[in-house]
Design an enzyme around this catalytic site. Structure first.
Site, PDB file in Angstrom:
ATOM      1  N   GLY A   1       0.825  -1.212   0.000  1.00 21.78           N
ATOM      2  CA  GLY A   1       0.000   0.000   0.000  1.00 21.78           C
ATOM      3  C   GLY A   1       0.855   1.256   0.000  1.00 21.78           C
ATOM      4  O   GLY A   1       2.089   1.193   0.134  1.00 21.78           O
TER       5      GLY A   1
ATOM      6  N   CYS B   1      -3.026  11.576   9.149  1.00 22.25           N
ATOM      7  CA  CYS B   1      -2.313  12.607   8.389  1.00 22.25           C
ATOM      8  C   CYS B   1      -2.972  13.987   8.529  1.00 22.25           C
ATOM      9  O   CYS B   1      -2.293  14.988   8.788  1.00 22.25           O
ATOM     10  CB  CYS B   1      -2.193  12.201   6.922  1.00 22.25           C
ATOM     11  SG  CYS B   1      -3.729  11.640   6.172  1.00 22.25           S
TER      12      CYS B   1
ATOM     13  N   ASN C   1       1.244  13.969   3.411  1.00 26.54           N
ATOM     14  CA  ASN C   1       0.452  12.948   4.111  1.00 26.54           C
ATOM     15  C   ASN C   1       1.177  11.616   4.248  1.00 26.54           C
ATOM     16  O   ASN C   1       1.008  10.893   5.223  1.00 26.54           O
ATOM     17  CB  ASN C   1      -0.885  12.718   3.401  1.00 26.54           C
ATOM     18  CG  ASN C   1      -0.741  12.398   1.932  1.00 26.54           C
ATOM     19  OD1 ASN C   1      -0.226  13.211   1.174  1.00 26.54           O
ATOM     20  ND2 ASN C   1      -1.169  11.226   1.513  1.00 26.54           N
TER      21      ASN C   1
HETATM   22  N1  LIG Z   1      -2.413   7.055   2.572  1.00 32.79           N
HETATM   23  C1  LIG Z   1      -2.152   7.932   3.537  1.00 32.79           C
HETATM   24  O1  LIG Z   1      -1.843   9.114   3.280  1.00 32.79           O
HETATM   25  C2  LIG Z   1      -2.220   7.499   4.982  1.00 32.79           C
HETATM   26  C3  LIG Z   1      -1.914   8.463   5.949  1.00 32.79           C
HETATM   27  C4  LIG Z   1      -1.986   8.122   7.294  1.00 32.79           C
HETATM   28  C5  LIG Z   1      -2.363   6.853   7.664  1.00 32.79           C
HETATM   29  N2  LIG Z   1      -2.675   5.930   6.715  1.00 32.79           N
HETATM   30  C6  LIG Z   1      -3.087   4.605   7.180  1.00 32.79           C
HETATM   31  O2  LIG Z   1      -2.161   3.630   6.750  1.00 32.79           O
HETATM   32  C7  LIG Z   1      -2.842   2.397   6.513  1.00 32.79           C
HETATM   33  C8  LIG Z   1      -2.565   1.982   5.076  1.00 32.79           C
HETATM   34  O3  LIG Z   1      -3.075   3.002   4.236  1.00 32.79           O
HETATM   35  P1  LIG Z   1      -2.713   3.085   2.696  1.00 32.79           P
HETATM   36  O4  LIG Z   1      -3.068   4.439   2.253  1.00 32.79           O
HETATM   37  O5  LIG Z   1      -1.352   2.549   2.458  1.00 32.79           O
HETATM   38  O6  LIG Z   1      -3.775   2.035   2.117  1.00 32.79           O
HETATM   39  P2  LIG Z   1      -3.602   1.121   0.829  1.00 32.79           P
HETATM   40  O7  LIG Z   1      -2.751   1.803  -0.162  1.00 32.79           O
HETATM   41  O8  LIG Z   1      -4.984   0.715   0.459  1.00 32.79           O
HETATM   42  O9  LIG Z   1      -2.804  -0.141   1.394  1.00 32.79           O
HETATM   43  C9  LIG Z   1      -3.300  -1.008   2.370  1.00 32.79           C
HETATM   44  C10 LIG Z   1      -2.655  -2.366   2.174  1.00 32.79           C
HETATM   45  O10 LIG Z   1      -3.168  -3.232   3.191  1.00 32.79           O
HETATM   46  C11 LIG Z   1      -3.278  -4.546   2.681  1.00 32.79           C
HETATM   47  N3  LIG Z   1      -4.566  -5.098   3.127  1.00 32.79           N
HETATM   48  C12 LIG Z   1      -5.811  -4.670   2.781  1.00 32.79           C
HETATM   49  N4  LIG Z   1      -6.737  -5.407   3.408  1.00 32.79           N
HETATM   50  C13 LIG Z   1      -6.066  -6.324   4.131  1.00 32.79           C
HETATM   51  C14 LIG Z   1      -6.482  -7.397   4.979  1.00 32.79           C
HETATM   52  N5  LIG Z   1      -7.781  -7.666   5.190  1.00 32.79           N
HETATM   53  N6  LIG Z   1      -5.518  -8.153   5.562  1.00 32.79           N
HETATM   54  C15 LIG Z   1      -4.204  -7.909   5.353  1.00 32.79           C
HETATM   55  N7  LIG Z   1      -3.762  -6.905   4.545  1.00 32.79           N
HETATM   56  C16 LIG Z   1      -4.688  -6.126   3.956  1.00 32.79           C
HETATM   57  C17 LIG Z   1      -3.261  -4.456   1.162  1.00 32.79           C
HETATM   58  O11 LIG Z   1      -2.123  -5.184   0.722  1.00 32.79           O
HETATM   59  P3  LIG Z   1      -2.228  -6.585  -0.057  1.00 32.79           P
HETATM   60  O12 LIG Z   1      -3.550  -6.615  -0.759  1.00 32.79           O
HETATM   61  O13 LIG Z   1      -1.058  -6.528  -0.965  1.00 32.79           O
HETATM   62  O14 LIG Z   1      -2.094  -7.599   1.011  1.00 32.79           O
HETATM   63  C18 LIG Z   1      -3.026  -2.995   0.851  1.00 32.79           C
HETATM   64  O15 LIG Z   1      -1.978  -2.789  -0.079  1.00 32.79           O
HETATM   65  C19 LIG Z   1      -4.338   2.651   6.742  1.00 32.79           C
HETATM   66  O16 LIG Z   1      -4.709   2.205   8.012  1.00 32.79           O
HETATM   67  C20 LIG Z   1      -4.436   4.169   6.631  1.00 32.79           C
HETATM   68  O17 LIG Z   1      -5.497   4.713   7.372  1.00 32.79           O
HETATM   69  C21 LIG Z   1      -2.604   6.225   5.379  1.00 32.79           C
END
Ligand SMILES: NC(=O)c1ccc[n+]([C@@H]2O[C@H](COP(=O)([O-])OP(=O)(O)OC[C@H]3O[C@@H](n4cnc5c(N)ncnc54)[C@H](OP(=O)(O)O)[C@@H]3O)[C@@H](O)[C@H]2O)c1
Length: 355
Positions: A12, A151, A322
């Site tokens: 992710g 963020c 972020n």
């Molecule tokens: N994006 C931002 O700016 C940001 C900022 C602050 C916090 N966050 C937090 O960081 C976390 C990740 O966010 P992201 O933006 O990186 O999301 P993302 O791009 O959608 O990535 C999440 C990853 O989690 C894995 N995943 C999804 N469902 C799952 C499950 N049921 N079991 C195990 N793995 C699972 C998936 O990987 P696979 O399918 O490859 O396993 C996916 O690539 C979230 O909790 C989000 O709130 C994000």
């Protein structure tokens, strides 16, 4: 000395950014990255910016393997998933830096109000330290579980915490208007993130009841001696891939006058020893106020303000990336604190300009 670190859900955006930062950290041996859908694939197949620079391959998550290979894990799964994984990681004796929202809120009823479900492991909430290094440095040093701040919440907290700490503003009518880039909602897509819908727009997507309201109120209330701080938070998606600009409208007491020098003094008091919080004091030129353009790709949060004496208002702005100061960068800063490394280790680089 090098510590062994893994990133769970490195596929992710948040996990991917953690991999990029940790790969260049002088005290980190990044030796375990996981994904469900990309097992055996090279990291650089989906993050080609690390082409020729990384030999890491995705593996399946297995807590025994994590325990064998790592001292620390970054957990970059969606909220609710994290809640189910953290207990076994704790039992395995790992130190966890969780990027999700699951362990940020201390109060379970607030969690339920904003996340619409019961928390499945409320007993762990006490253990978790909220991952804003500048506010919780001492607790972070010895924590087993860090809940890295959201963020958009981070941007509001960085803009406001000196004013709350110094008792300079009213605490029952803070308005935060936040604009965020598309990577904030992760790598998966839906109708709302489809290019013809998302592009060329300022899309108001959560005017009231945004989940980050709860984090901001929690942290500012703590700084207000436990007296409830009320925040109205509204979020818009804008035409950026990365970056957040939060504009905070706060009010000072009708009987007081506030001058620029009072605010400069307050911000300097809190920011002077902080390597990643920059107060913008420039009086001329086109970058007199924080602009996401200048902090993209960095761990800086830029803060600036203007006073509107006409209505006893202070407009505070905070810009941050972020995926770095709003997630993976703060996570690395916490990792540094937990290990006694200089806080800037692995994060000490400027942005690119022009962008
Ligand atoms: N994006 C931002 O700016 C940001 C900022 C602050 C916090 N966050 C937090 O960081 C976390 C990740 O966010 P992201 O933006 O990186 O999301 P993302 O791009 O959608 O990535 C999440 C990853 O989690 C894995 N995943 C999804 N469902 C799952 C499950 N049921 N079991 C195990 N793995 C699972 C998936 O990987 P696979 O399918 O490859 O396993 C996916 O690539 C979230 O909790 C989000 O709130 C994000």
């Amino acid at each position: 000395m090098k510590i062994n670190v893994g990133v769970i859900a490195a596929s992710g955006y948040a996990g991917g950014e953690a991999v990029r930062l940790l790969s260049y950290h002088p005290h980190v041996n990044l030796n375990y990255i996981t994904s469900r859908k990309l097992i055996t694939k090279y990291f650089h197949t989906i993050y080609p910016n690390l082409r020729n620079l990384s030999n890491l391959k995705f593996e399946e998550f297995n807590v025994k393997v994590a325990k064998e290979k790592c001292d620390f894990v970054f957990l970059a799964v969606p909220h609710r998933v994290s809640q189910e994984m953290v207990p076994e990681l704790i039992d395995a004796g790992l130190k966890i830096i969780d990027l999700s929202a699951d362990f940020r809120l201390k109060d379970v009823s607030t969690y339920k109000k904003y996340y619409k479900k019961e928390h499945t492991h409320p007993e762990i909430l006490e253990k978790a330290v909220y991952g804003i290094p500048e506010l919780h440095r001492e607790q972070i040093k010895t924590a087993q579980l860090i809940a890295v701040a959201g963020c958009q919440a981070s941007s509001a907290i960085y803009g406001l915490y000196p004013l709350i700490s110094e008792g300079l503003i009213e605490t029952n009518n803070i308005i935060v208007d936040s604009k965020t880039g598309s990577s904030g909602s992760g790598a998966s897509f839906n109708e709302a993130s489809h290019h013809p819908i998302r592009a060329n727009s300022i899309r108001p997507y959560k005017m009231t009841g945004h989940r980050h309201t709860a984090e901001i109120e929690q942290e500012l209330t703590n700084l207000n001696g436990g007296k409830q701080v009320k925040v109205g938070f509204s979020a818009h998606g804008v035409n950026l891939t990365r970056g957040i600009l939060s504009t905070c409208h706060v009010f000072y007491n009708q009987n007081n006058t506030i001058e620029e020098k009072d605010l400069f003094r307050a911000y300097r008091k809190y920011f002077k020893d902080e390597p990643f919080l920059r107060l913008i004091t420039q009086k001329s030129g086109i970058f007199r106020l924080p602009d996401p353009k200048l902090i993209i790709g960095t761990n800086f949060a830029d803060v600036g303000f203007q006073i509107d004496g006409n209505m006893n208002r202070i407009v505070v702005l905070c810009a941050l990336d972020n995926l770095i100061k709003g997630t993976a960068g703060n996570a690395v800063q916490c990792l540094n604190i937990m290990n006694g490394f200089p806080e800037t280790e692995g994060l000490d680089f400027p942005g690119i300009f022009p962008l």
